[in-house]
Design a protein around this motif. Structure first.
Motif, PDB file in Angstrom:
ATOM      1  N   ILE A   1      -3.470   3.448  10.030  1.00 29.65           N
ATOM      2  CA  ILE A   1      -4.098   4.660  10.564  1.00 29.65           C
ATOM      3  C   ILE A   1      -3.861   4.797  12.065  1.00 29.65           C
ATOM      4  CG2 ILE A   1      -5.893   4.849   8.803  1.00 29.65           C
ATOM      5  CD1 ILE A   1      -7.851   3.621  10.811  1.00 29.65           C
TER       6      ILE A   1
ATOM      7  N   PHE B   1      11.639  14.246  -6.586  1.00 28.72           N
ATOM      8  CA  PHE B   1      11.518  15.679  -6.308  1.00 28.72           C
ATOM      9  C   PHE B   1      12.846  16.403  -6.578  1.00 28.72           C
ATOM     10  CE2 PHE B   1       7.734  14.446  -4.058  1.00 28.72           C
ATOM     11  CZ  PHE B   1       6.910  15.542  -4.214  1.00 28.72           C
TER      12      PHE B   1
ATOM     13  N   VAL C   1       0.838  -1.205   0.000  1.00 28.51           N
ATOM     14  CA  VAL C   1       0.000   0.000   0.000  1.00 28.51           C
ATOM     15  C   VAL C   1       0.869   1.249   0.000  1.00 28.51           C
ATOM     16  CG1 VAL C   1      -1.646   1.352   1.360  1.00 28.51           C
ATOM     17  CG2 VAL C   1      -1.963  -1.111   1.139  1.00 28.51           C
TER      18      VAL C   1
ATOM     19  N   ALA D   1      -2.035  -0.087  -8.259  1.00 29.80           N
ATOM     20  CA  ALA D   1      -3.230  -0.465  -7.496  1.00 29.80           C
ATOM     21  C   ALA D   1      -3.657  -1.879  -7.851  1.00 29.80           C
ATOM     22  CB  ALA D   1      -4.363   0.516  -7.785  1.00 29.80           C
TER      23      ALA D   1
ATOM     24  N   LEU E   1       1.962   7.347 -17.679  1.00 28.26           N
ATOM     25  CA  LEU E   1       1.825   7.789 -16.291  1.00 28.26           C
ATOM     26  C   LEU E   1       0.533   7.242 -15.675  1.00 28.26           C
ATOM     27  CD1 LEU E   1       2.837   9.902 -14.111  1.00 28.26           C
ATOM     28  CD2 LEU E   1       1.284  11.503 -15.172  1.00 28.26           C
TER      29      LEU E   1
ATOM     30  N   VAL F   1      -5.638  -6.513   3.438  1.00 30.16           N
ATOM     31  CA  VAL F   1      -5.570  -5.070   3.215  1.00 30.16           C
ATOM     32  C   VAL F   1      -6.285  -4.340   4.356  1.00 30.16           C
ATOM     33  CG1 VAL F   1      -6.220  -3.185   1.691  1.00 30.16           C
ATOM     34  CG2 VAL F   1      -5.444  -5.325   0.714  1.00 30.16           C
TER      35      VAL F   1
ATOM     36  N   MET G   1       0.143   4.168 -12.668  1.00 29.73           N
ATOM     37  CA  MET G   1      -0.542   4.363 -11.382  1.00 29.73           C
ATOM     38  C   MET G   1      -1.651   3.341 -11.174  1.00 29.73           C
ATOM     39  SD  MET G   1      -0.421   8.474 -11.141  1.00 29.73           S
ATOM     40  CE  MET G   1      -1.487   8.509  -9.747  1.00 29.73           C
TER      41      MET G   1
ATOM     42  N   VAL H   1       3.608  11.934  -9.926  1.00 28.91           N
ATOM     43  CA  VAL H   1       2.728  13.045 -10.272  1.00 28.91           C
ATOM     44  C   VAL H   1       3.475  14.362 -10.151  1.00 28.91           C
ATOM     45  CG1 VAL H   1       0.708  14.319  -9.539  1.00 28.91           C
ATOM     46  CG2 VAL H   1       0.597  11.864  -9.740  1.00 28.91           C
ATOM     47  N   PHE H   2       4.392  14.435  -9.178  1.00 36.23           N
ATOM     48  CA  PHE H   2       5.072  15.704  -8.996  1.00 36.23           C
ATOM     49  C   PHE H   2       6.253  15.900  -9.929  1.00 36.23           C
ATOM     50  CE2 PHE H   2       2.281  16.193  -5.534  1.00 36.23           C
ATOM     51  CZ  PHE H   2       2.178  17.547  -5.384  1.00 36.23           C
ATOM     52  N   ASN H   3       6.716  14.855 -10.551  1.00 32.63           N
ATOM     53  CA  ASN H   3       7.749  15.057 -11.561  1.00 32.63           C
ATOM     54  C   ASN H   3       7.625  14.004 -12.649  1.00 32.63           C
ATOM     55  OD1 ASN H   3       9.879  15.761 -13.067  1.00 32.63           O
ATOM     56  ND2 ASN H   3      11.424  15.590 -11.441  1.00 32.63           N
TER      57      ASN H   3
ATOM     58  N   ILE I   1       1.561   4.125  -3.026  1.00 29.19           N
ATOM     59  CA  ILE I   1       1.142   5.522  -2.881  1.00 29.19           C
ATOM     60  C   ILE I   1       2.352   6.453  -3.035  1.00 29.19           C
ATOM     61  CG2 ILE I   1       0.260   7.229  -1.249  1.00 29.19           C
ATOM     62  CD1 ILE I   1      -1.603   5.138  -0.159  1.00 29.19           C
TER      63      ILE I   1
ATOM     64  N   LEU J   1      -4.623  -1.509   6.617  1.00 32.93           N
ATOM     65  CA  LEU J   1      -5.154  -0.147   6.722  1.00 32.93           C
ATOM     66  C   LEU J   1      -5.343   0.233   8.184  1.00 32.93           C
ATOM     67  CD1 LEU J   1      -7.846  -0.262   3.879  1.00 32.93           C
ATOM     68  CD2 LEU J   1      -5.752   1.087   3.884  1.00 32.93           C
TER      69      LEU J   1
ATOM     70  N   LEU K   1      -1.566  -4.481  -6.125  1.00 29.67           N
ATOM     71  CA  LEU K   1      -1.997  -4.628  -4.730  1.00 29.67           C
ATOM     72  C   LEU K   1      -3.205  -5.562  -4.637  1.00 29.67           C
ATOM     73  CD1 LEU K   1      -2.036  -3.742  -1.724  1.00 29.67           C
ATOM     74  CD2 LEU K   1      -3.538  -1.871  -2.404  1.00 29.67           C
ATOM     75  N   SER K   2      -4.236  -5.333  -5.462  1.00 24.68           N
ATOM     76  CA  SER K   2      -5.457  -6.117  -5.290  1.00 24.68           C
ATOM     77  C   SER K   2      -5.316  -7.531  -5.850  1.00 24.68           C
ATOM     78  CB  SER K   2      -6.657  -5.402  -5.922  1.00 24.68           C
ATOM     79  OG  SER K   2      -6.457  -5.265  -7.294  1.00 24.68           O
TER      80      SER K   2
END
Lengths: 702, 265
Positions: B138, B254, B26, B118, B110, B130, B114, B37-39, B30, B134, B121-122
């Motif tokens: 948390i 980054f 997980v 996912a 891209l 999972v 992504m 996404v940021f680069n 992420i 989770l 994972l599944s």
């Protein structure tokens, strides 16, 4: 906590001024059992709806339904429950495909909460929509797949996206221009000019989008949010009004753990025990001593389960007296195992379920499971267990608590005869525990006390004795060679193209003729439901062929009929099922099809003896009555082959007689029936074919 | 069970990826997605795509697990490619400008990378595992006042109820779609759509109301409304290495501008 019905509230949904307001007590602190359960089911619904929407490619419709589901929760429960349910749904949605579904689930939560709050407080449309926009629109804009913040803060992704937009405009512009110059070359200059203009238009639009992105994204999301909010509100209000009497009031369940419980000797005395506030039993007087074993007998609806719930301290508190605390779920207190197996288990895995509420360090899983004849790994998901395994798992949890009072309601209904004997012996051997149980089989031990329950109403007795009914005899002798449907070498594998494919049906050969009654027996997991769905035309087999008579209408009636009834009242439901207008006086007399349907409906209403129920609401009917309504509507629609999946579950002798009666009515209407059931003891009269399904293979009964 | 419940089922093979802790998968997924996404430079997208493909192979997943895209989406993607290709631009190879097409490909890759994370994972992790992951993840939020016990219990119970609820939705959906359209609404598609949504929603809510009652009763019978704390098996070295690698990649995304540089010119 009651649904207050506004003064203008009428039966018609057109009463636009009617208000639904709901008072929720301003309690603080953690959620109680009923709130947790509501939140969990809502979270599961949101995830399942989003998944179904993806599967069917109808994402936005199902997203609206998901938001609506949250709105219902928000209208009935504290904000805390809504926030927690949404957070949980967003977490689980991760497994559906990453961050996209996560934001979808979160958005369903936000929109649902806003609409629900408006409904709960009885706000007008303007205020409610305004509130929703105020809260949900920024969330919506912010979450355009969480890319929006990424775009806003991060120039790199922005450049990539914008370059792509420019490229598209430029590319298509070039294509259009070159086509135009082709026309120009042959002397059609106007077309060339037009093409030039179109190409420039592309470039201008792209430039406009790129220059004004900061405004445009929120603006589109605003429009989208507005439509979304209007739709949810319209749907939610209409539906909440329909649910008004069905959902009664938000339930509260009090937990009664206690360190020194003393639930026995227990004494029940009542003129009539209540269920949901309505009296359901004849006067009851019952004493149970320490170590006494009592078997409660009585027909369906006589209030056996209600009595057990009262003994568990869940309802009818005034009717029960005991020396100390009931201690439901506490060690040495009261343990209860209810009827439907899947409703007794709370953990996601075997281990979690056994530890729920009694997480002691000395817990020995293997020993606990062996006590009820199970051998399961601790990490086995409970969703993969059979009905019999679930029943024994729930019993293992009850026995772990070494209860002084054990309440078991039909706990062996899904077990093999040998397993049944074993479990009954295990319960009989409890010397110091008082046991109170119900059973529909005649298997009380000699030492057990028998206690008879009687309902408030005289039990329904089946009226048609089919041996004497001449009409039925005619039908039965008329079983003829008109073949309705033929399955040859039919097989089915779940996810056939996927690596986790598993075969559930193979080599099934079967023909069904007009007027026939077929019974297919099979244990859980034998492929019964798959066969039923193939017969009803809801599922295409992955092997073999199905040949149906031309124009054959087929339908499937599930065990829990309620899910298949959609309209609020019996009359509306029958109209909807048979494809007629809700107002029967509006039947188009010029349409031969509608006239026939209306005549059929009238005949079916009489045949199924539901004419006196026409004005009742669906949710006031008993399960048997609901089934009659569904079947009558299907027959009126012209369904010639009816498949019933597990119609026997939870029925006692009189319920079974009633079912046999209903089936006779279906056949009198000229419809063939297939009954699929795990119950091997049931045998209605005049079965034409009796088949056994075992591990996906069909055998004739010898 | 039904088609809906098999949606949440991992591929039953054993592989190093299946054996990893669910948290590792997980969090790594992420973190890598955020970095991307940021680069979204080609070098970074390329590295992430390669990593995803290697993981896919290591997990012994057959290609058939990847669902087929609806035709409409494929046509849309293809149409976009035509537009992008026609725009030309640097670099120019054999006189054909590939810049537009390459930018387009980068965006598509891209997105695919992504979704692939996912998917992995599944396809390799049971939904119950999972759920436990989770709840453990948390847990630290409890220190800042988030009601993690309640959220954890709701996650557990929701996962427990998911197959039952999914089957109910299937029944309702079948009922609604196989029923003849209301005769008085024919020719009024808008009203018909509303009545469809209303009918579906009502039946779904009534079914779930019953489930919620059952669940509350079952919890009352156990005398507790909170799920037992999930076991926390120790992190193996491989889990730690993967997490460190994922975070390093994210930070590198980054810091390192990437080739070719995507900084706005």
């Amino acid at each position: 906590m009651i649904w207050q019905r506004g003064p203008n509230m009428t039966e018609q949904t057109s009463a636009a001024t009617a208000d639904l307001t709901l008072d929720i007590p301003k309690t603080k602190g953690p959620l109680d059992a009923a709130e947790i359960a509501d939140a969990a089911i809502t979270a599961a619904l949101v995830v399942a709806l989003l998944a179904t929407g993806r599967l069917l490619g109808a994402g936005s419709v199902f997203q609206v339904v998901a938001s609506f589901v949250v709105a219902v929760l928000a209208a009935r429960r504290r904000n805390r429950a809504v926030v927690i349910a949404s957070a949980a749904a967003a977490c689980i949605a991760l497994i559906l495909g990453g961050l996209g579904p996560v934001s979808q689930a979160a958005l369903a939560g936000v929109f649902g909460w806003c609409s629900g709050v408006g409904i709960r407080r009885g706000w007008g449309r303007l205020r409610s929509i305004g509130f929703t926009l105020l809260i949900a629109w920024p969330c919506m804009a912010a979450s355009v797949m969480f890319f929006y913040p990424a775009i806003a803060i991060n120039k790199k992704l922005r450049t990539l996206l914008f370059e792509n937009i420019e490229n598209q405009a430029d590319g298509f512009g070039k294509i259009v221009r070159s086509i135009g110059s082709g026309f120009g070359a042959v002397g059609l200059e106007p077309i060339e000019r037009l093409a030039d203009n179109v190409a420039n238009g592309f470039a201008n639009i792209a430039q406009f989008l790129i220059d004004n992105w900061l405004l445009l994204i929120p603006a589109t999301e605003f429009v989208y949010s507005l439509v979304y909010a209007l739709v949810i509100r319209a749907v939610a209000r209409g539906v909440l009004r329909r649910l008004d009497r069905t959902l009664v009031e938000p339930m509260t369940v009090e937990l009664a753990p206690h360190h020194a419980p003393a639930p026995v000797p227990v004494h029940v005395r009542s003129t009539s025990l209540l269920r949901n506030g309505t009296p359901v039993t004849a006067p009851v007087e019952l004493n149970v001593a320490i170590g006494e074993h009592v078997v409660i007998e009585g027909p369906n609806g006589s209030g056996k389960s209600t009595l057990l719930d009262a003994l568990a301290g869940l309802t009818n508190h005034d009717a029960v007296s005991r020396p100390g605390a009931v201690g439901l779920g506490s060690t040495g207190g009261t343990a209860r195992v209810g009827q439907r197996p899947e409703a007794q288990v709370v953990g996601t895995t075997v281990d979690e379920d056994l530890r729920w509420g009694l997480d002691t360090p000395d817990f020995d899983r293997v020993e606990s499971l062996a006590d009820v004849g199970l051998d399961l790994p601790g990490d086995r998901p409970t969703s993969e267990l059979s009905g019999g395994e679930l029943q024994r798992l729930a019993l293992a949890s009850a026995l772990r608590r070494k209860p002084q009072l054990l309440l078991v309601d039909e706990v062996t209904s899904m077990l093999d005869p040998t397993e049944q004997t074993r479990i009954n012996a295990r319960i009989d051997a409890l010397q110091t525990t008082s046991v109170i149980r119900t059973t529909h089989r005649n298997d009380a031990a000699a030492t057990d006390t028998r206690f008879a329950m009687a309902g408030l109403h005289a039990p329904h007795t089946a009226t048609v004795s089919d041996d004497q009914d001449p009409a039925l005899r005619t039908i039965v002798s008329a079983v003829n060679e008109t073949r309705l449907i033929r399955l040859s070498d039919v097989g089915y594998a779940h996810n056939a193209t996927q690596p986790w494919a598993h075969e559930v049906l193979a080599g099934v050969d079967l023909s069904i003729h007009r007027y026939e009654l077929l019974v297919v027996e099979g244990r859980n997991g034998s492929g019964k439901t798959t066969l039923a769905r193939i017969l009803a035309g809801l599922l295409e087999p992955t092997a073999g062929s199905v040949t149906a008579a031309e124009g054959l209408r087929r339908a499937l009636a599930y065990q829990h009929v309620r899910l298949q009834l959609l309209r609020p009242t019996v009359r509306e439901e029958l109209s909807s099922l048979s494809g007629l207008p809700t107002d029967l006086s509006a039947v188009d007399q010029d349409s031969a099809k509608q006239r026939t349907r209306a005549t059929n409906l009238e005949a079916a209403t009489e045949l199924f003896k539901i004419d006196r129920l026409l004005h009742r609401r669906i949710d006031e009917l008993s399960g048997g009555e609901q089934r009659r309504v569904l079947l009558a509507g299907l027959v009126a629609r012209g369904v010639a082959l009816l498949v019933l999946d597990e119609p026997l579950a939870g029925l006692d002798a009189s319920g079974r007689a009633d079912l046999a009666d209903t089936l006779d009515q279906v056949r009198l209407a000229g419809t063939s029936i297939v009954v699929v059931s795990h119950d091997v003891e049931w045998s209605p009269a005049h079965v034409d074919q009796r088949l056994v399904l075992d591990h996906g293979r069909l055998h004739r009964e010898s | 069970m039904s088609t809906a419940s098999s949606f949440f089922r991992p591929v039953p093979v054993d592989s190093p990826v299946h054996r990893l802790r669910a948290e590792t998968k997980v969090v790594a997924g992420i973190v890598i997605s955020i970095g991307l996404v940021f680069n979204p430079a080609w070098s970074h997208v390329g590295v992430a795509a390669a990593l995803a493909l290697i993981t896919f192979r290591l997990a012994k997943l057959p290609r058939s697990v990847i669902p087929r895209l609806p035709a409409l989406v494929l046509y849309g993607l293809f149409g976009g490619a035509i537009g992008a290709a026609a725009s030309g631009g640097d670099p120019i190879l054999f006189g054909v400008g590939l810049g537009g097409l390459l930018d387009y490909l980068r965006l598509i890759v891209l997105g695919i990378v992504m979704i692939l994370w996912a998917g992995i994972l599944s396809w390799t992790t049971g939904i119950t595992a999972v759920g436990f992951a989770l709840r453990r993840l948390i847990r630290p939020l409890g220190r800042i006042g988030v009601p993690v016990d309640e959220i954890g219990t709701v996650i557990a119970l929701a996962i427990r109820s998911l197959p039952l609820v999914a089957d109910e939705i299937q029944v309702v959906n079948e009922t609604v779609t196989t029923r003849p359209a209301p005769a008085d609404l024919s020719g009024k598609p808008f009203k018909e759509a509303f009545s469809f949504i209303g009918d579906t929603a009502t039946a779904v809510v009534i079914g779930s109301h019953r489930r919620a009652r059952d669940l509350a009763m079952a919890m009352a019978c156990r005398g507790s409304t909170s799920a037992p704390e999930p076991d926390s098996p120790p992190f193996r070295r491989i889990d730690r290495l993967i997490l460190i690698a994922a975070f390093s990649l994210c930070i590198a995304a980054f810091l390192v501008p990437g080739v070719p540089s995507t900084d706005p010119s």
